[in-house]
Scaffold this motif. Sequence first.
Motif, PDB file in Angstrom:
ATOM      1  N   ILE A 196      35.285  39.648  47.505  1.00  0.00           N
ATOM      2  CA  ILE A 196      36.234  39.658  46.392  1.00  0.00           C
ATOM      3  C   ILE A 196      36.945  41.004  46.341  1.00  0.00           C
ATOM      4  O   ILE A 196      36.314  42.063  46.375  1.00  0.00           O
ATOM      5  CB  ILE A 196      35.540  39.383  45.038  1.00  0.00           C
ATOM      6  N   PHE A 197      38.279  40.945  46.281  1.00  0.00           N
ATOM      7  CA  PHE A 197      39.108  42.125  46.084  1.00  0.00           C
ATOM      8  C   PHE A 197      39.800  41.912  44.735  1.00  0.00           C
ATOM      9  O   PHE A 197      40.462  40.887  44.546  1.00  0.00           O
ATOM     10  CB  PHE A 197      40.165  42.249  47.185  1.00  0.00           C
ATOM     11  N   ILE A 198      39.654  42.844  43.819  1.00  0.00           N
ATOM     12  CA  ILE A 198      40.253  42.665  42.502  1.00  0.00           C
ATOM     13  C   ILE A 198      40.949  43.946  42.075  1.00  0.00           C
ATOM     14  O   ILE A 198      40.466  45.049  42.343  1.00  0.00           O
ATOM     15  CB  ILE A 198      39.203  42.220  41.460  1.00  0.00           C
ATOM     16  N   MET A 199      42.100  43.797  41.422  1.00  0.00           N
ATOM     17  CA  MET A 199      42.936  44.964  41.107  1.00  0.00           C
ATOM     18  C   MET A 199      43.515  44.889  39.707  1.00  0.00           C
ATOM     19  O   MET A 199      43.974  43.834  39.261  1.00  0.00           O
ATOM     20  CB  MET A 199      44.084  45.061  42.116  1.00  0.00           C
ATOM     21  N   ASN A 200      43.486  46.028  39.031  1.00  0.00           N
ATOM     22  CA  ASN A 200      44.292  46.221  37.828  1.00  0.00           C
ATOM     23  C   ASN A 200      45.456  47.103  38.262  1.00  0.00           C
ATOM     24  O   ASN A 200      45.266  48.274  38.588  1.00  0.00           O
ATOM     25  CB  ASN A 200      43.487  46.904  36.722  1.00  0.00           C
ATOM     26  N   SER A 201      46.650  46.532  38.307  1.00  0.00           N
ATOM     27  CA  SER A 201      47.819  47.233  38.851  1.00  0.00           C
ATOM     28  C   SER A 201      48.839  47.590  37.777  1.00  0.00           C
ATOM     29  O   SER A 201      49.997  47.889  38.089  1.00  0.00           O
ATOM     30  CB  SER A 201      48.489  46.363  39.921  1.00  0.00           C
ATOM     31  N   THR A 202      48.434  47.573  36.506  1.00  0.00           N
ATOM     32  CA  THR A 202      49.374  47.776  35.396  1.00  0.00           C
ATOM     33  C   THR A 202      50.211  49.039  35.563  1.00  0.00           C
ATOM     34  O   THR A 202      51.453  48.998  35.444  1.00  0.00           O
ATOM     35  CB  THR A 202      48.614  47.834  34.057  1.00  0.00           C
ATOM     36  N   LEU A 240      47.526  36.193  40.877  1.00  0.00           N
ATOM     37  CA  LEU A 240      48.361  37.359  40.609  1.00  0.00           C
ATOM     38  C   LEU A 240      49.058  37.150  39.273  1.00  0.00           C
ATOM     39  O   LEU A 240      49.480  36.036  38.963  1.00  0.00           O
ATOM     40  CB  LEU A 240      49.426  37.532  41.706  1.00  0.00           C
ATOM     41  N   GLY A 241      49.178  38.198  38.487  1.00  0.00           N
ATOM     42  CA  GLY A 241      49.831  38.045  37.202  1.00  0.00           C
ATOM     43  C   GLY A 241      50.445  39.327  36.690  1.00  0.00           C
ATOM     44  O   GLY A 241      49.942  40.420  36.951  1.00  0.00           O
ATOM     45  N   VAL A 242      51.549  39.181  35.972  1.00  0.00           N
ATOM     46  CA  VAL A 242      52.213  40.308  35.313  1.00  0.00           C
ATOM     47  C   VAL A 242      52.598  39.847  33.910  1.00  0.00           C
ATOM     48  O   VAL A 242      53.298  38.843  33.756  1.00  0.00           O
ATOM     49  CB  VAL A 242      53.477  40.755  36.080  1.00  0.00           C
ATOM     50  N   LEU A 243      52.122  40.566  32.915  1.00  0.00           N
ATOM     51  CA  LEU A 243      52.412  40.225  31.527  1.00  0.00           C
ATOM     52  C   LEU A 243      53.417  41.231  30.979  1.00  0.00           C
ATOM     53  O   LEU A 243      53.162  42.434  30.964  1.00  0.00           O
ATOM     54  CB  LEU A 243      51.129  40.246  30.694  1.00  0.00           C
ATOM     55  N   ILE A 244      54.580  40.719  30.549  1.00  0.00           N
ATOM     56  CA  ILE A 244      55.649  41.567  30.043  1.00  0.00           C
ATOM     57  C   ILE A 244      55.544  41.695  28.524  1.00  0.00           C
ATOM     58  O   ILE A 244      55.384  40.700  27.824  1.00  0.00           O
ATOM     59  CB  ILE A 244      57.032  40.992  30.405  1.00  0.00           C
ATOM     60  N   ASP A 245      55.640  42.920  27.996  1.00  0.00           N
ATOM     61  CA  ASP A 245      55.575  43.144  26.557  1.00  0.00           C
ATOM     62  C   ASP A 245      56.944  42.882  25.922  1.00  0.00           C
ATOM     63  O   ASP A 245      57.934  42.671  26.632  1.00  0.00           O
ATOM     64  CB  ASP A 245      55.131  44.589  26.275  1.00  0.00           C
ATOM     65  N   ARG A 246      57.010  42.930  24.597  1.00  0.00           N
ATOM     66  CA  ARG A 246      58.264  42.640  23.886  1.00  0.00           C
ATOM     67  C   ARG A 246      59.371  43.637  24.209  1.00  0.00           C
ATOM     68  O   ARG A 246      60.547  43.304  24.168  1.00  0.00           O
ATOM     69  CB  ARG A 246      58.011  42.617  22.376  1.00  0.00           C
ATOM     70  N   ASP A 247      58.979  44.879  24.512  1.00  0.00           N
ATOM     71  CA  ASP A 247      59.988  45.885  24.858  1.00  0.00           C
ATOM     72  C   ASP A 247      60.315  45.882  26.347  1.00  0.00           C
ATOM     73  O   ASP A 247      60.976  46.795  26.855  1.00  0.00           O
ATOM     74  CB  ASP A 247      59.527  47.273  24.424  1.00  0.00           C
ATOM     75  N   GLU A 248      59.831  44.838  27.053  1.00  0.00           N
ATOM     76  CA  GLU A 248      60.062  44.619  28.490  1.00  0.00           C
ATOM     77  C   GLU A 248      59.266  45.569  29.382  1.00  0.00           C
ATOM     78  O   GLU A 248      59.460  45.605  30.596  1.00  0.00           O
ATOM     79  CB  GLU A 248      61.552  44.656  28.842  1.00  0.00           C
ATOM     80  N   SER A 303      50.258  44.206  31.044  1.00  0.00           N
ATOM     81  CA  SER A 303      49.131  44.215  31.978  1.00  0.00           C
ATOM     82  C   SER A 303      49.558  43.540  33.272  1.00  0.00           C
ATOM     83  O   SER A 303      50.463  42.705  33.283  1.00  0.00           O
ATOM     84  CB  SER A 303      47.905  43.501  31.388  1.00  0.00           C
ATOM     85  N   ALA A 304      48.910  43.929  34.352  1.00  0.00           N
ATOM     86  CA  ALA A 304      49.220  43.341  35.664  1.00  0.00           C
ATOM     87  C   ALA A 304      48.000  43.490  36.560  1.00  0.00           C
ATOM     88  O   ALA A 304      47.225  44.440  36.440  1.00  0.00           O
ATOM     89  CB  ALA A 304      50.422  44.035  36.304  1.00  0.00           C
ATOM     90  N   SER A 314      46.535  38.134  31.453  1.00  0.00           N
ATOM     91  CA  SER A 314      46.034  38.095  30.075  1.00  0.00           C
ATOM     92  C   SER A 314      44.551  38.456  30.027  1.00  0.00           C
ATOM     93  O   SER A 314      44.094  39.146  29.108  1.00  0.00           O
ATOM     94  CB  SER A 314      46.248  36.700  29.465  1.00  0.00           C
ATOM     95  N   VAL A 315      43.793  37.988  31.026  1.00  0.00           N
ATOM     96  CA  VAL A 315      42.363  38.297  31.091  1.00  0.00           C
ATOM     97  C   VAL A 315      42.162  39.807  31.207  1.00  0.00           C
ATOM     98  O   VAL A 315      41.270  40.393  30.572  1.00  0.00           O
ATOM     99  CB  VAL A 315      41.692  37.574  32.282  1.00  0.00           C
ATOM    100  N   LEU A 316      43.013  40.466  32.005  1.00  0.00           N
ATOM    101  CA  LEU A 316      42.879  41.900  32.233  1.00  0.00           C
ATOM    102  C   LEU A 316      43.179  42.741  30.989  1.00  0.00           C
ATOM    103  O   LEU A 316      42.846  43.923  30.938  1.00  0.00           O
ATOM    104  CB  LEU A 316      43.793  42.344  33.377  1.00  0.00           C
ATOM    105  N   GLU A 317      43.812  42.129  29.997  1.00  0.00           N
ATOM    106  CA  GLU A 317      44.041  42.840  28.740  1.00  0.00           C
ATOM    107  C   GLU A 317      42.729  43.153  28.034  1.00  0.00           C
ATOM    108  O   GLU A 317      42.604  44.161  27.340  1.00  0.00           O
ATOM    109  CB  GLU A 317      44.897  41.979  27.806  1.00  0.00           C
ATOM    110  N   ASN A 318      41.753  42.260  28.195  1.00  0.00           N
ATOM    111  CA  ASN A 318      40.513  42.364  27.437  1.00  0.00           C
ATOM    112  C   ASN A 318      39.269  42.637  28.276  1.00  0.00           C
ATOM    113  O   ASN A 318      38.215  42.952  27.736  1.00  0.00           O
ATOM    114  CB  ASN A 318      40.290  41.072  26.639  1.00  0.00           C
ATOM    115  N   LYS A 319      39.389  42.496  29.603  1.00  0.00           N
ATOM    116  CA  LYS A 319      38.210  42.656  30.451  1.00  0.00           C
ATOM    117  C   LYS A 319      38.494  43.637  31.588  1.00  0.00           C
ATOM    118  O   LYS A 319      39.606  43.699  32.115  1.00  0.00           O
ATOM    119  CB  LYS A 319      37.774  41.308  31.042  1.00  0.00           C
TER     120      LYS A 319
END
Length: 284
Positions: A16-22, A159-167, A171-172, A203-208
């Motif tokens: 397993i390769f896992i990344m927080n790339s925010t 893979l995921g990228v979560l965009i905030d209200r200010d763009e 999290s990513a 979304s998961v990476l926001e909390n974990k």
Amino acid sequence: MAEILRALSKDKNIAIFIMNSTDIVEYARKIHSLPPIPAAALGRLLTATSMMGIMLKGENHSVSVQISCSGVLKGMVAVSDSKGNVKGYVKNKDVLTETDERGKLNVRGAIGEGTLTVIKDLGLKEPYIGQIELVSGEIAEDITHYFALSEQIPSAVALGVLIDRDESIKSAGGFIIQVLPDTDEKVILELEQKLKNFSNISSVLENKSIEDIVKELFGKIEYEVLARYQPVYKCNCSKEKVESIIPLLKDEEISNDTIEVVCSFCQKKYYFTKEEALKIKYGE
């Protein structure tokens, strides 16, 4: 700070390769001034390429993942070294923000049809090149298809990228799970069930933490963490390297006293005099 964790089951059947790339994706968004869809698309590609980078064995090895496509993005490029340090760009960032039928950013529509090309520089005379047709434009599915088709490695990619209200990037991140063919079928089925909980990885990476996610994915399977990396967005451009663009310029583009060349990866500007440019192009 961005982080990659690399873990392996004790029987060596599951990696397993896992990344927080925010932080990396936010930096890329800022330097390229990217609106939401190009930011989400490039963020996914940067994340995948960074994890593919740490799969390389040699210190000076690198991997480039290129997408050529029919959609409005026109294409993307990401390059990583063996420590996961990564850089990239989209060919067209002027893309309107629209959502798909699921209410998510329509990255798939912005990419459209095309090809995904992986180029690995392993220090040999010729680089390794693998190419596939895009299967969906969702990038994670395309990377999964690449591993299965070009490297014959059964993989699951998220893979995921979560965009905030200010763009900005809220999290990513993502993960790549690779399973050897002789792995117990019951273990594979259990893993597939767990993967359903991580379909929205950003979304998961926001909390974990990535450690928590690895622990959940392995469950009762014994594993060990092999390595941790703290990659950054890194461009190694120089005036000498961007000289290669000069011969591609038309004569009318070298008519000014000063010629400006901008690095596609980091937006740094380099300047050449007209005399310098002509000498590079024609050897005068």
